[in-house]
Scaffold this motif. Structure first.
Motif, PDB file in Angstrom:
ATOM      1  N   LYS A 272      17.755  40.007   5.727  1.00  0.00           N
ATOM      2  CA  LYS A 272      18.228  41.089   4.858  1.00  0.00           C
ATOM      3  C   LYS A 272      19.716  41.347   5.033  1.00  0.00           C
ATOM      4  N   ALA A 273      20.272  40.997   6.175  1.00  0.00           N
ATOM      5  CA  ALA A 273      21.650  41.382   6.481  1.00  0.00           C
ATOM      6  C   ALA A 273      22.565  40.176   6.703  1.00  0.00           C
ATOM      7  N   GLY A 274      22.147  38.999   6.262  1.00  0.00           N
ATOM      8  CA  GLY A 274      22.985  37.819   6.417  1.00  0.00           C
ATOM      9  C   GLY A 274      23.011  37.255   7.813  1.00  0.00           C
ATOM     10  N   PHE A 275      22.025  37.585   8.635  1.00  0.00           N
ATOM     11  CA  PHE A 275      22.031  37.121  10.025  1.00  0.00           C
ATOM     12  C   PHE A 275      22.010  35.594  10.102  1.00  0.00           C
ATOM     13  N   TRP A 276      21.154  34.962   9.287  1.00  0.00           N
ATOM     14  CA  TRP A 276      21.001  33.512   9.350  1.00  0.00           C
ATOM     15  C   TRP A 276      21.907  32.779   8.358  1.00  0.00           C
ATOM     16  N   THR A 277      22.656  33.522   7.541  1.00  0.00           N
ATOM     17  CA  THR A 277      23.446  32.878   6.490  1.00  0.00           C
ATOM     18  C   THR A 277      24.934  33.173   6.586  1.00  0.00           C
ATOM     19  N   SER A 278      25.367  33.853   7.660  1.00  0.00           N
ATOM     20  CA  SER A 278      26.776  34.222   7.806  1.00  0.00           C
ATOM     21  C   SER A 278      27.291  33.823   9.179  1.00  0.00           C
ATOM     22  N   GLN A 279      28.597  33.615   9.254  1.00  0.00           N
ATOM     23  CA  GLN A 279      29.226  33.337  10.537  1.00  0.00           C
ATOM     24  C   GLN A 279      29.325  34.627  11.352  1.00  0.00           C
ATOM     25  N   PRO A 280      29.302  34.531  12.696  1.00  0.00           N
ATOM     26  CA  PRO A 280      29.459  35.734  13.522  1.00  0.00           C
ATOM     27  C   PRO A 280      30.845  36.343  13.325  1.00  0.00           C
ATOM     28  N   ASP A 281      30.910  37.657  13.468  1.00  0.00           N
ATOM     29  CA  ASP A 281      32.176  38.378  13.346  1.00  0.00           C
ATOM     30  C   ASP A 281      32.664  38.688  14.757  1.00  0.00           C
ATOM     31  N   ILE A 282      33.702  37.971  15.202  1.00  0.00           N
ATOM     32  CA  ILE A 282      34.214  38.110  16.566  1.00  0.00           C
ATOM     33  C   ILE A 282      35.690  38.468  16.499  1.00  0.00           C
ATOM     34  N   LYS A 283      36.050  39.557  17.149  1.00  0.00           N
ATOM     35  CA  LYS A 283      37.451  39.977  17.213  1.00  0.00           C
ATOM     36  C   LYS A 283      37.894  39.933  18.673  1.00  0.00           C
ATOM     37  N   GLY A 284      38.724  38.951  18.991  1.00  0.00           N
ATOM     38  CA  GLY A 284      39.116  38.766  20.381  1.00  0.00           C
ATOM     39  C   GLY A 284      37.916  38.344  21.203  1.00  0.00           C
ATOM     40  N   THR A 285      37.567  39.169  22.159  1.00  0.00           N
ATOM     41  CA  THR A 285      36.386  38.896  22.987  1.00  0.00           C
ATOM     42  C   THR A 285      35.218  39.814  22.632  1.00  0.00           C
TER      43      THR A 285
END
Length: 366
Positions: A272-285
């Protein structure tokens, strides 16, 4: 403690000894006492041949109990896999619980790895479906009061002794489990049938009490094989991490080698939230949004494999149509329903010890 038994466990058996009035009640259950003994006697690497034999006999009895359970409950078996750390107040928990309830009402039998998080959500959804659906939001609101169980790594040492400096976490674990039992009591009548297959390898995780039957193993490898291989009608993957990825690629391997397109088992990435279809959102560490993009990886792996086996675009498409990324109930049900006859046929042959009639190379997979 490791004695052989007849049949599967119930939550009442595993949680025997739990008294929510006791500060440290979590570590007073039968379930936790077995975990302590398991660790003391070597954990995944038993210290003696006698311990190994007793564990093996116990797990063999669980396997036989599982066989008899599946023969007695002739319903399409759908696995639901997902992360143990998904909290009860996360939207993913509620979404998965609602899906599991829907699948239960549609006649599927739900099986999970029996832990917290997404696995608990699945069984919670089954309990509060049907006649108890009206109480779903009330029970979930109560659970949200204790959304997370504590990190209990290091709770016991190699001798099976409980660490004296973790009293606070033991209290948190007690409260988490007490909330589960209170929420379960809000349901009317007997629990609907659902199956959990946990392991004492992860014995520090609290046992969720929403399943009707538990096939708890000592050896996690046997448990994983039983869990994935018996989810014949298909597997739904909720939000998860390393353990869920292991199960996904175990499933990929089995579909990789399926002899025919009809033997290819549905893989449902509930999203429902793009977990399996989106890249992770990582800012720095800092991981802002934890995601695992598989909507290209998994189909590409299996398309390549199936072209080598099927050598026909139409047959390959038949397989790939069983890989679904989305959240539409009707689509999920359509995919599972279409595969159910093959799954049920192979399950019947396997349970009746007729391996040569099972249409695939692995006796307990369809």
């Amino acid at each position: 403690m490791f004695d052989a038994r007849q049949g599967l466990y119930t939550a009442r058996e595993l949680l025997d000894g739990f008294n929510p009035e006791h500060t440290l009640a979590f570590t007073e259950t039968f379930d936790f006492s077995v975990f302590r003994a398991f660790v003391k006697e070597g954990g995944a690497v038993p210290k003696t041949l006698d311990i190994r034999r007793r564990q093996a006999e116990h797990d063999s009895c669980i396997g036989d109990g599982l066989r008899r359970f599946l023969k007695a409950h002739d319903r399409p078996l759908v696995g639901i896999m997902g992360g143990h750390s998904v909290p009860r107040d996360d939207a993913a928990y509620r979404d998965l619980a609602l899906l599991a309830g829907h699948l239960n009402e549609r006649g599927y039998l739900i099986v999970t790895g029996g832990g917290p998080g997404i696995m608990e959500a699945a069984h919670f959804g089954v309990v509060f479906s049907g006649r108890n659906a009206a109480k779903f939001d009330e029970a979930l609101a109560f659970l949200k009061g204790t959304p997370r169980f504590p990190d209990l790594d290091g709770l016991i040492d190699s001798d099976g002794n409980v660490a004296p400096d973790m009293e606070g976490k033991r209290i948190q674990a007690r409260d988490w489990l007490a909330a589960s039992l209170k929420a379960r009591s809000m349901a009317e009548g007997e629990l609907p049938v659902s199956l959990a297959i946990p392991t004492w390898l992860y014995g520090a995780e609290p046992t969720m009490p929403f399943a009707s039957h538990y096939g708890k193993y000592f050896q996690n490898s046997i448990r994983e094989e039983a869990l994935v291989n018996n989810s014949r009608t298909g597997i739904v993957y909720g939000h998860g991490g390393g353990g869920t990825l292991r199960e996904i690629f175990q499933d990929v391997e089995l579909n990789f080698y399926a002899k025919q397109p009809k033997d290819f088992t549905p893989m449902i990435f509930f999203d429902k939230a793009g977990f399996w279809t989106s890249q992770p959102d990582i800012k720095g560490t800092v991981v802002v949004h934890d995601r695992i993009k598989l909507d290209q990886v998994v189909p590409n792996i299996l398309r390549t494999a199936r072209l080598k086996i099927d050598k026909d675009d139409a047959k390959v498409k038949e397989c790939l149509n069983k890989i679904y990324f989305g959240d539409v109930y009707d689509d999920i049900d359509r995919i599972l329903r279409a595969h159910a006859p093959t799954a049920q046929s192979n399950r019947e042959f396997a349970l009746n010890a007729q391996p040569l009639k099972v249409s695939i190379s692995r006796i307990n997979r369809a």
